[in-house]
Design a protein around this motif. Structure first.
Motif, PDB file in Angstrom:
ATOM      1  N   VAL B 167      -3.870   3.014  -3.392  1.00 32.78           N
ATOM      2  CA  VAL B 167      -4.781   2.000  -3.499  1.00 32.78           C
ATOM      3  C   VAL B 167      -4.563   0.637  -3.052  1.00 32.78           C
ATOM      4  O   VAL B 167      -5.924   0.495  -2.706  1.00 32.78           O
ATOM      5  CB  VAL B 167      -4.190   1.581  -5.632  1.00 32.78           C
ATOM      6  CG1 VAL B 167      -4.478   0.426  -5.675  1.00 32.78           C
ATOM      7  CG2 VAL B 167      -4.272   3.184  -6.670  1.00 32.78           C
ATOM      8  N   MET B 168      -3.538   0.140  -2.919  1.00 32.68           N
ATOM      9  CA  MET B 168      -3.249  -1.017  -2.064  1.00 32.68           C
ATOM     10  C   MET B 168      -3.891  -1.050  -0.693  1.00 32.68           C
ATOM     11  O   MET B 168      -4.139  -1.660  -0.286  1.00 32.68           O
ATOM     12  CB  MET B 168      -1.320  -1.161  -1.656  1.00 32.68           C
ATOM     13  CG  MET B 168      -0.609  -2.055  -1.307  1.00 32.68           C
ATOM     14  SD  MET B 168      -0.719  -1.793   0.688  1.00 32.68           S
ATOM     15  CE  MET B 168       0.657  -0.608   0.606  1.00 32.68           C
ATOM     16  N   LEU B 169      -4.311  -0.136  -0.045  1.00 29.85           N
ATOM     17  CA  LEU B 169      -4.645   0.188   1.095  1.00 29.85           C
ATOM     18  C   LEU B 169      -5.896   0.127   0.838  1.00 29.85           C
ATOM     19  O   LEU B 169      -6.276  -0.566   1.509  1.00 29.85           O
ATOM     20  CB  LEU B 169      -4.913   1.828   1.841  1.00 29.85           C
ATOM     21  CG  LEU B 169      -5.326   1.515   2.674  1.00 29.85           C
ATOM     22  CD1 LEU B 169      -4.996   0.572   4.287  1.00 29.85           C
ATOM     23  CD2 LEU B 169      -5.327   3.164   3.503  1.00 29.85           C
ATOM     24  N   ALA B 170      -6.538   0.401   0.161  1.00 30.12           N
ATOM     25  CA  ALA B 170      -7.731   0.490  -0.165  1.00 30.12           C
ATOM     26  C   ALA B 170      -8.233  -1.411  -0.618  1.00 30.12           C
ATOM     27  O   ALA B 170      -8.929  -2.031  -0.315  1.00 30.12           O
ATOM     28  CB  ALA B 170      -8.248   1.030  -1.633  1.00 30.12           C
ATOM     29  N   TYR B 171      -7.084  -1.735  -1.327  1.00 29.43           N
ATOM     30  CA  TYR B 171      -7.700  -3.488  -1.784  1.00 29.43           C
ATOM     31  C   TYR B 171      -7.473  -4.446  -0.099  1.00 29.43           C
ATOM     32  O   TYR B 171      -8.235  -5.732   0.162  1.00 29.43           O
ATOM     33  CB  TYR B 171      -6.115  -4.534  -2.183  1.00 29.43           C
ATOM     34  CG  TYR B 171      -5.960  -4.136  -3.927  1.00 29.43           C
ATOM     35  CD1 TYR B 171      -7.164  -2.821  -4.332  1.00 29.43           C
ATOM     36  CD2 TYR B 171      -4.745  -4.158  -4.270  1.00 29.43           C
ATOM     37  CE1 TYR B 171      -6.607  -2.638  -5.654  1.00 29.43           C
ATOM     38  CE2 TYR B 171      -4.615  -3.425  -5.253  1.00 29.43           C
ATOM     39  CZ  TYR B 171      -5.440  -3.151  -6.293  1.00 29.43           C
ATOM     40  OH  TYR B 171      -4.410  -2.815  -7.706  1.00 29.43           O
ATOM     41  N   VAL B 172      -5.842  -4.102   0.786  1.00 29.29           N
ATOM     42  CA  VAL B 172      -5.997  -4.552   1.741  1.00 29.29           C
ATOM     43  C   VAL B 172      -7.330  -4.488   2.826  1.00 29.29           C
ATOM     44  O   VAL B 172      -7.884  -5.598   3.714  1.00 29.29           O
ATOM     45  CB  VAL B 172      -5.010  -4.368   3.071  1.00 29.29           C
ATOM     46  CG1 VAL B 172      -4.170  -5.312   3.582  1.00 29.29           C
ATOM     47  CG2 VAL B 172      -3.947  -5.114   1.349  1.00 29.29           C
ATOM     48  N   GLY B 377      -7.495  -1.213  11.665  1.00 32.00           N
ATOM     49  CA  GLY B 377      -6.193  -0.072  12.105  1.00 32.00           C
ATOM     50  C   GLY B 377      -4.444  -0.488  11.517  1.00 32.00           C
ATOM     51  O   GLY B 377      -3.338   0.257  11.134  1.00 32.00           O
ATOM     52  N   SER B 378      -3.720  -1.940  11.381  1.00 36.00           N
ATOM     53  CA  SER B 378      -2.544  -2.830  11.699  1.00 36.00           C
ATOM     54  C   SER B 378      -2.643  -1.709   9.942  1.00 36.00           C
ATOM     55  O   SER B 378      -1.149  -1.590   9.549  1.00 36.00           O
ATOM     56  CB  SER B 378      -1.892  -4.097  12.129  1.00 36.00           C
ATOM     57  OG  SER B 378      -3.353  -3.931  13.006  1.00 36.00           O
ATOM     58  N   VAL B 384       0.797   3.977   6.353  1.00 31.51           N
ATOM     59  CA  VAL B 384       1.369   5.270   5.890  1.00 31.51           C
ATOM     60  C   VAL B 384       2.359   4.911   6.381  1.00 31.51           C
ATOM     61  O   VAL B 384       3.684   5.359   5.696  1.00 31.51           O
ATOM     62  CB  VAL B 384       0.613   5.413   7.133  1.00 31.51           C
ATOM     63  CG1 VAL B 384       1.549   7.121   7.854  1.00 31.51           C
ATOM     64  CG2 VAL B 384      -1.405   6.487   7.315  1.00 31.51           C
ATOM     65  N   PHE B 385       2.738   3.781   7.168  1.00 35.76           N
ATOM     66  CA  PHE B 385       4.465   3.438   7.363  1.00 35.76           C
ATOM     67  C   PHE B 385       5.118   3.490   6.041  1.00 35.76           C
ATOM     68  O   PHE B 385       6.350   4.215   5.196  1.00 35.76           O
ATOM     69  CB  PHE B 385       5.206   2.499   7.675  1.00 35.76           C
ATOM     70  CG  PHE B 385       5.969   1.622   7.611  1.00 35.76           C
ATOM     71  CD1 PHE B 385       6.672   2.539   8.903  1.00 35.76           C
ATOM     72  CD2 PHE B 385       6.376   0.969   6.915  1.00 35.76           C
ATOM     73  CE1 PHE B 385       7.954   1.423   8.737  1.00 35.76           C
ATOM     74  CE2 PHE B 385       7.666   0.269   6.915  1.00 35.76           C
ATOM     75  CZ  PHE B 385       8.229   0.396   7.883  1.00 35.76           C
ATOM     76  N   SER B 386       4.366   2.711   5.062  1.00 35.54           N
ATOM     77  CA  SER B 386       5.324   2.867   3.774  1.00 35.54           C
ATOM     78  C   SER B 386       5.354   3.739   2.543  1.00 35.54           C
ATOM     79  O   SER B 386       6.102   4.326   2.086  1.00 35.54           O
ATOM     80  CB  SER B 386       4.315   1.213   2.444  1.00 35.54           C
ATOM     81  OG  SER B 386       3.413   1.922   2.894  1.00 35.54           O
TER      82      SER B 386
END
Lengths: 96, 509
Positions: B167-172, B377-378, B384-386
């Motif tokens: 979900v956080m990935l979607a926001y950012v 990309g970052s 993924v890292f988190s």
């Protein structure tokens, strides 16, 4: 240009002085509170009125002091610094 | 209180509503995110009140809501010491950092350190400092999130970590800083109103007099709950922790980044005043919640659910407001976690793409398209890292990692930032040495401290006697920055200082 720089340096020094004083004040208040907690627990345990110990009162006052220090800085800069910067900036642009 | 594996309907509904709302915000934000300035800095158009709320939303973690309420519930006064530590950094931020940072930089605090120094070497060091802080803070948040969501919603730890990460990935990824800002604002309002309602429901039982509540606590558990306990046993350690919290706030990349979202220095300054007022009120409310839980729920019942006391606030919500209110508070805690990890991820992505890729590999010359691609990309890489590290650290005690993040921020980022803005003689080598020393020394001392050696590795003793290195590493980082700058003078950096001083006050020309 040199005039702009000299005036800016003076203003910069004035803001720096206030910023350092306020930062130092916060450090002293906070470290002082921690030292009291570390070295004089019985004093902070003093119950002033039922439910309120000196420690809780001082702790709340540390939070309040952070607000007050920020208010001092924001009021000084809003009232003095902003106008002074605008002044120097205007003279600087007209001088060019 | 539902046990793990027993989901609460209202909590689930609140959780779904929040995710739907925040994804709606993200959808709107995505259409307004056209370039890097939108992505990293919300186009620089956030108002003072909005940024104040967002700063509060970025800063108040689930740990400070649930953790401090729990600490107060189980040990009384000692919880207040923590709340104070998290607040006293803000006067430093407003006095020394907020405005100059806004006027000198664009997206990251490395912009400021590198302003008149050699771009590539300084940015590599500053990005390393940023990423170290972001990584430890992120791991602590993810592990906390996994445990919390398992307790609150009955989801598996791994599922919880994955949901938070995705979900956080979607926001950012799609909404950048615009979505992150609004998620943080919504979270701050929810958290503050949730804490306020809960505190009022508690105080209603004590005729709206906090002292009556404290008195009830002390008559039940003894006056010791109103006095300092065991938290501060070693004064050197306590002051060391205090200094790291105080100066670390002014070196947290995700907090510093928020100052680029406002139009000018004045707005940056005023936004800190709002943020501090909100955070301070929140901590005072948390103190009432902690004592409320101590009296109305009782310490044995709190310990029975979670030995660390993390469930004190949710249990209190159930005691005074029933299942529905418990669900609401659980959903608020979830929103809290998401807003913090989104801010952290964005700051990490900015360090990787804006500092390392654009300024080191591309020497500042990259098209907008390329910059956006690398930024996204970052972001994916960090998400993924988190998730991976969140799962890898399952069951580990990671509480020390937040302290570690603050210690690195205070020892690596803060000294370099201050010297670059206020000391003419600061040089590229000085900046590199100060940042890398601050990061490495903090990591080394924490590794040698009792926290790792005794608590985690179960050794007899530790090489370094203190748990918090800030008292030593902060002054040493300043000293190393000064000595190295003196040893390797840099005429170009000195000449650039006049331009820097002009821009600190006038803003970008």
């Amino acid at each position: 240009m040199t005039d702009t720089q000299a005036r800016l340096s003076r203003l910069s020094a004035a803001r720096w002085r206030l910023a350092v004083i306020l930062t130092a004040a916060m450090t002293v208040i906070y470290v002082g509170f921690i030292l009291l907690v570390a070295f004089n627990k019985p004093l902070l345990a003093t119950v002033l009125v039922p439910g309120l110990s000196l420690g809780i009162l001082l702790g709340v006052l540390v939070i309040v002091s952070a607000w007050v220090l920020i208010m001092i800085y924001v009021r000084w800069t809003n009232a003095n610094y902003d106008a002074a910067v605008a002044d120097i900036h205007r003279d600087h642009r007209e001088g060019r | 209180m539902p046990q793990p594996g027993e989901p609460n309907i209202v909590a689930m509904a609140g959780f779904v509503i929040f995710i739907a709302l925040s994804l709606g915000i993200t959808w709107v934000a995505a259409r307004r995110t056209r370039n890097t300035r939108d992505f990293y800095a919300a186009g620089g158009s956030v108002t003072a009140l909005q940024n104040g709320l967002a700063l509060a939303g970025d800063y108040m973690s689930a740990a400070s809501f649930l953790g401090i309420a729990g600490l107060v519930a189980l040990s009384g006064f000692d919880g207040l010491i923590y709340s104070i530590g998290f607040l006293v950094g803000w006067p430093v931020v407003v006095c020394l950092i907020a405005e100059p940072l806004r006027n000198l930089g664009r997206f990251t605090f490395s912009d400021v350190v590198a302003f008149r120094l050699q771009q590539a070497p300084v940015r590599v060091a500053a990005a390393a400092g940023s990423l170290a802080v972001v990584a430890f803070y992120l791991i602590a948040q993810m592990v906390g999130a996994g445990n919390l969501i398992r307790l609150l919603f009955g989801l598996d730890y791994e599922v919880a970590v994955a949901i938070v990460g995705i979900v956080m990935l979607a926001y950012v990824l799609f909404g950048g800083m615009i979505a992150t800002t609004w998620v943080q604002i919504v979270k701050a309002v929810l958290l503050l109103s949730g804490a306020f309602m809960l505190a009022m429901m508690v105080l209603a039982r004590f005729s709206f007099n906090p002292l009556a509540l404290f008195a009830a606590a002390s008559s039940e558990y003894g006056t010791a709950v109103l006095a300092p306990g065991r938290l501060v046993s070693d004064p050197v350690d306590a002051i060391s922790l205090g200094l790291a919290l105080m100066f670390g706030t002014a070196g947290l990349p995700h907090i510093l980044m928020r100052f680029y979202t406002v139009p000018d220095g004045r707005t940056a300054r005023v936004s800190v005043a709002y943020a501090t007022a909100i955070i301070g009120v929140f901590y005072l409310l948390t103190f009432i919640l902690g004592f409320g839980a101590m009296v109305l729920v009782g310490q044995p019942a709190i310990r029975a659910v979670d030995a660390g006391g993390n469930m004190a606030a949710p249990l209190l919500a159930e005691a005074v407001g029933g299942q529905a209110f418990l669900g609401f508070i659980a959903a608020v805690a979830f929103a809290t976690i998401l807003a913090v990890v989104a801010g952290l991820t964005l700051a990490g992505a900015a360090a990787l793409s804006h500092d390392v890729w654009v300024h080191v590999f591309r020497h500042g010359d990259a098209s907008e398209r390329e910059q956006m691609r690398v930024a996204r990309g970052s972001t994916i890489l960090l998400a993924v890292f988190s998730i991976v590290l969140g799962i890898a650290f399952k069951g580990q005690n990671v509480a020390y990692m937040v302290g570690l993040a603050f210690a690195i921020a205070a020892s690596a980022n803060f000294p370099a930032l201050i010297m670059s803005m206020f000391w003419q003689g600061f040089t590229t080598r000085g900046a590199q040495a100060s940042i890398l020393f601050g990061t490495a020394a903090t990591l080394a001392l924490i590794y040698m401290s009792p926290t790792i050696q005794v608590d985690l590795l179960h050794r007899e003793s530790a090489w370094f006697p203190y748990r918090n290195p800030g008292l030593f590493t902060i002054p040493l980082s300043f000293a190393i920055g000064i000595v190295v700058s003196k040893l390797f003078p840099e005429p170009a950096a000195v000449q650039g200082f006049a331009r820097l001083e002009q821009q600190i006050h006038f803003g970008e020309p």
